[in-house]
Design a protein around this motif. Structure first.
Motif, short mmCIF file in Angstrom:
data_model
loop_
_atom_site.label_atom_id
_atom_site.label_comp_id
_atom_site.label_asym_id
_atom_site.label_seq_id
_atom_site.Cartn_x
_atom_site.Cartn_y
_atom_site.Cartn_z
N TRP A 13 42.22 37.38 35.54
CA TRP A 13 42.12 38.68 36.21
C TRP A 13 41.19 38.55 37.40
O TRP A 13 40.17 37.85 37.32
CB TRP A 13 41.54 39.72 35.25
CG TRP A 13 42.48 40.11 34.16
CD1 TRP A 13 42.71 39.43 32.99
CD2 TRP A 13 43.32 41.25 34.13
NE1 TRP A 13 43.64 40.09 32.25
CE2 TRP A 13 44.03 41.22 32.91
CE3 TRP A 13 43.54 42.30 35.02
CZ2 TRP A 13 44.95 42.19 32.57
CZ3 TRP A 13 44.45 43.28 34.66
CH2 TRP A 13 45.14 43.22 33.45
N LEU A 15 38.89 41.08 39.47
CA LEU A 15 38.33 42.44 39.52
C LEU A 15 37.91 42.74 40.93
O LEU A 15 37.21 41.94 41.57
CB LEU A 15 37.12 42.54 38.60
CG LEU A 15 37.30 42.14 37.15
CD1 LEU A 15 35.98 42.20 36.40
CD2 LEU A 15 38.33 43.01 36.48
N ALA A 40 42.69 43.82 38.67
CA ALA A 40 42.11 45.02 38.07
C ALA A 40 41.34 45.73 39.18
O ALA A 40 40.32 45.24 39.65
CB ALA A 40 41.18 44.67 36.92
N VAL A 42 39.06 48.50 40.12
CA VAL A 42 38.10 49.35 39.42
C VAL A 42 37.81 50.57 40.28
O VAL A 42 37.37 50.47 41.42
CB VAL A 42 36.80 48.57 39.12
CG1 VAL A 42 35.81 49.46 38.39
CG2 VAL A 42 37.11 47.33 38.29
N ASN A 43 38.09 51.73 39.70
CA ASN A 43 37.97 53.00 40.40
C ASN A 43 36.82 53.79 39.80
O ASN A 43 36.71 53.92 38.59
CB ASN A 43 39.28 53.78 40.26
CG ASN A 43 39.36 54.94 41.20
OD1 ASN A 43 38.74 54.95 42.25
ND2 ASN A 43 40.14 55.93 40.84
N ASP A 64 46.38 46.73 37.68
CA ASP A 64 46.01 47.80 36.77
C ASP A 64 44.80 48.50 37.36
O ASP A 64 43.89 47.86 37.89
CB ASP A 64 45.65 47.24 35.39
CG ASP A 64 46.87 46.72 34.67
OD1 ASP A 64 47.70 47.54 34.25
OD2 ASP A 64 46.99 45.49 34.53
N VAL A 66 41.52 50.50 36.65
CA VAL A 66 40.52 50.71 35.60
C VAL A 66 39.57 51.78 36.10
O VAL A 66 38.92 51.60 37.14
CB VAL A 66 39.75 49.40 35.30
CG1 VAL A 66 38.70 49.63 34.24
CG2 VAL A 66 40.72 48.29 34.89
N THR A 67 39.50 52.88 35.39
CA THR A 67 38.63 53.98 35.80
C THR A 67 37.34 53.93 35.02
O THR A 67 37.34 53.79 33.80
CB THR A 67 39.32 55.34 35.57
OG1 THR A 67 40.54 55.36 36.32
CG2 THR A 67 38.45 56.49 36.01
N MET A 68 36.24 54.00 35.75
CA MET A 68 34.93 54.04 35.11
C MET A 68 34.21 55.28 35.60
O MET A 68 34.53 55.80 36.67
CB MET A 68 34.13 52.77 35.41
CG MET A 68 33.88 52.52 36.87
SD MET A 68 33.04 50.96 37.14
CE MET A 68 31.44 51.54 37.69
#
Length: 85
Positions: A13, A15, A40, A42-43, A64, A66-68
């Motif tokens: 992956w 990121l 990935a 990252v949002n 994909d 990825v919500t944080m």
């Protein structure tokens, strides 16, 4: 790609910040990157991810989101707080 070849049984992956996804097609050999690894994005928070539809149109389903949780603090403010103890 030597790392990928040495560990062929792994899924790799990359990121990156969701805001970087829009510029990903301008990177050097983006097709090779998505061949070697899934992305990935990252949002922070629930804001829309710019460029995700364009990415999928060009590279397929190799991303994909990825919500944080978003934090209402800047990196410089965080560094200042850490240095102040």
């Amino acid at each position: 790609s030597n790392l990928v070849a040495a560990h062929a049984d792994h899924e790799w992956w990359l990121l990156l910040g969701a805001d970087s996804l829009r510029d990903f097609p301008l990177w050097r050999e983006p097709e090779r990157i998505v061949e070697l690894a899934r992305i990935a994005a990252v949002n922070r928070g629930n804001s829309p991810v710019p460029g995700v539809d364009e990415f999928r149109n060009r590279f397929g389903d190799r991303v994909d989101v990825v919500t944080m949780p978003g934090l209402d603090i800047s990196a410089s403010d965080l560094r200042q707080r850490v240095s102040a103890g």
